[in-house]
Scaffold this active site. Structure first.
Site, PDB file in Angstrom:
ATOM      1  N   VAL A  94      -1.468  27.952 -58.155  1.00 34.12           N
ATOM      2  CA  VAL A  94      -1.424  27.103 -59.349  1.00 34.12           C
ATOM      3  C   VAL A  94      -1.684  25.647 -58.981  1.00 34.12           C
ATOM      4  CG1 VAL A  94       1.087  26.710 -59.259  1.00 34.12           C
ATOM      5  CG2 VAL A  94      -0.121  26.568 -61.439  1.00 34.12           C
ATOM      6  N   GLY A 124       1.507  35.057 -60.731  1.00 36.01           N
ATOM      7  CA  GLY A 124       2.421  34.299 -61.576  1.00 36.01           C
ATOM      8  C   GLY A 124       2.241  32.810 -61.393  1.00 36.01           C
ATOM      9  N   GLU A 125       3.322  32.065 -61.668  1.00 36.70           N
ATOM     10  CA  GLU A 125       3.333  30.608 -61.461  1.00 36.70           C
ATOM     11  C   GLU A 125       2.319  29.871 -62.320  1.00 36.70           C
ATOM     12  OE1 GLU A 125       2.671  30.214 -57.264  1.00 36.70           O
ATOM     13  OE2 GLU A 125       4.167  31.735 -56.807  1.00 36.70           O
ATOM     14  N   GLY A 126       1.821  30.502 -63.374  1.00 32.21           N
ATOM     15  CA  GLY A 126       0.871  29.840 -64.253  1.00 32.21           C
ATOM     16  C   GLY A 126      -0.566  29.886 -63.786  1.00 32.21           C
ATOM     17  N   ARG A 177       0.299  26.296 -53.427  1.00 30.95           N
ATOM     18  CA  ARG A 177       0.274  27.550 -54.169  1.00 30.95           C
ATOM     19  C   ARG A 177      -1.004  27.625 -55.017  1.00 30.95           C
ATOM     20  NH1 ARG A 177       2.731  31.476 -52.340  1.00 30.95           N
ATOM     21  NH2 ARG A 177       2.787  32.442 -54.396  1.00 30.95           N
TER      22      ARG A 177
END
Length: 357
Positions: free
Chosen positions: A101, A322-324, A99
Site C-alpha cells: 500500500v 489487504g492494507e488497502g 508495504r
C-alpha cells in the site's frame, strides 16, 4: 446504558442524489462517445456525480487511504501465517514505506493514514497521530470470549465516526478504506457467516499471507465456535461487533456509516472492509450506495458479503494482501471515469451520437 443509537443512521443517511444522477446520464447521452461504450466507467462517473451532487462531475483531487489497525487474540490459535500480536510490525512497515500500500500510495500520490484501535504493542512506539484513538491493547479471543466490552465497542464505533468527520472536514473527497490486522479475517469471516446465515466453511479463506490446510481447519473451527456466540446477538449490531468483531472492525463500521452521513464516497478493499460494510448495511440499508467494491480478492467471505449487498467489484486481480492495496488499484479507474465524464465533448442538441466505423 449506551447513548449511541445506531437506528439514527437510517434517518441520517440519504442516497446519492437521484436527480443529479439522471442529469449525469442525460449529459452522457450527449457526449461524442456513445453511452455504454465505456463500460463500467460510465456507471462510475454517474455514481460519483450523484455522490458529489455535481454535473459535470468534479475530479477526485484529495483521495486518502485510511487504515484501521488491530490485533486479534484468536490468532493465538494458529489461524494466521503471521504470529499473534504482530500487526504493530506491519503498521511500522506501512509508515516506513515498505508495504504494497505504501508503494502504490507513493505512485499515485495519495496520503496514507493509519489509525491504531487495538494493536498489541506499546503505544509509545507509534506516532501520536496513529495511537491517539486506541481503545485497548489487543482483543478478546472470539471463540471463547467477547472481543470488546460494551463500553469499548461504543468507544471504538465513535472513534471511527470521529475519523470520518476529520476526513470530511479536511476536504478528503474519496477514501480508500483498509485494515492492518493479524487475525482480522477470522473475525470478518465470523461476521459474514453470522449475517448471511451460512456455515463457517463457506466463508473461511486463506488470508493475506496464505495458510496451509491445517491452519485453515483451525481457522474454520475458530469461526464455527465464534458463530455460536454471534448468533444470539444478531439483532444488535453494536453488540455483535463487541462479541466477535474487535475494535478495528467496530471502528471501520462506524467510519463507513458516518462517511455516508457526510456524503464521502468510500472504496472498500478486501474481506475485512466488506464484512464491516455488511454490518453497516444492517444498520442503514441506504449506506452501501456510498461505497464501491474495489476488487475481488478471492476470499470467499468477501464474495459472500458483496453478493449479499449486490456489489460488483471493479477488478479481479486476486490481491489478498489487504492494507488497502487492492483498493488503491481501483482508484485510477474512478479518477479516469470522472475525467471522461467531465471532459469528453458533447454534441450539439439533437445531434445523433453514433459509433465510429
Amino acid at each position: 446504558m449506551s447513548s449511541l443509537n445506531l437506528d439514527d443512521f437510517t434517518d441520517l443517511i440519504e442516497r446519492p442524489d437521484g436527480g443529479v444522477r439522471r442529469d449525469a446520464e442525460a449529459r452522457r447521452e450527449r457526449q461524442v462517445v456513445p453511452p455504454g461504450s465505456l463500460g463500467r466507467l460510465d456507471d462510475l462517473g454517474e455514481w460519483l456525480s450523484a455522490a458529489q451532487s455535481a454535473v459535470p462531475v468534479r475530479p477526485v483531487v484529495r483521495p486518502r487511504v485510511v487504515l484501521f489497525a488491530g490485533d486479534h487474540k484468536v490468532a493465538e490459535l494458529g489461524v494466521s501465517a503471521r504470529p499473534a500480536g504482530s500487526a504493530g510490525e506491519l503498521v511500522r512497515e506501512v509508515l516506513e514505506g515498505g508495504r504494497p500500500v505504501s508503494v502504490l500510495a507513493r505512485r499515485l500520490d495519495v496520503p496514507v493514514r493509519v489509525v491504531d484501535m487495538a494493536l498489541d504493542c506499546d503505544p509509545e512506539t507509534l506516532p501520536a497521530e496513529v495511537a491517539g484513538h486506541r481503545v485497548r491493547r489487543g482483543g478478546g479471543r472470539i471463540d471463547i470470549e467477547d472481543a470488546l466490552t460494551p463500553e469499548e465497542a461504543e468507544a471504538a464505533f465513535r472513534a471511527g465516526m470521529a475519523v470520518a468527520d476529520e476526513e470530511a472536514d479536511s476536504g478528503t473527497d474519496l477514501v480508500v478504506l483498509g485494515d492492518v490486522s493479524v487475525g482480522g479475517t477470522t473475525a470478518a469471516g465470523t461476521l459474514v457467516a453470522a449475517l448471511c446465515g451460512t456455515d463457517a466453511s463457506v466463508v473461511t479463506g486463506r488470508g493475506g499471507l496464505p495458510i496451509d490446510d491445517l491452519a485453515w481447519m483451525r481457522k474454520c473451527a475458530a469461526i464455527r465456535d465464534a458463530l455460536r456466540r454471534a448468533r444470539p446477538v444478531l439483532g444488535d449490531q453494536l453488540q455483535l461487533l463487541a462479541t466477535v468483531g474487535g475494535a478495528d472492525l467496530t471502528a471501520m463500521t462506524g467510519f463507513l456509516l458516518q462517511s455516508a452521513v457526510r456524503k464521502v464516497p468510500v472504496i472498500l478493499d478486501g474481506v475485512v472492509t466488506a464484512a464491516c460494510a455488511l454490518v453497516g448495511q444492517r444498520v442503514a440499508f441506504r449506506a452501501p450506495d456510498w461505497w464501491l467494491a474495489a476488487h475481488d480478492s478471492g476470499e470467499p467471505g468477501q464474495a459472500k458479503a458483496l453478493d449479499r449487498m449486490a456489489m460488483e467489484p471493479l477488478l479481479t486481480q486476486g490481491v489478498k494482501v489487504g492494507e488497502g492495496a487492492g483498493g488503491l488499484l481501483a482508484l485510477p479507474l474512478v479518477q479516469a471515469a470522472a475525467s471522461l465524464a467531465a471532459e469528453l465533448p458533447t454534441t450539439a442538441d439533437g445531434e445523433a451520437v453514433t459509433d465510429g466505423e
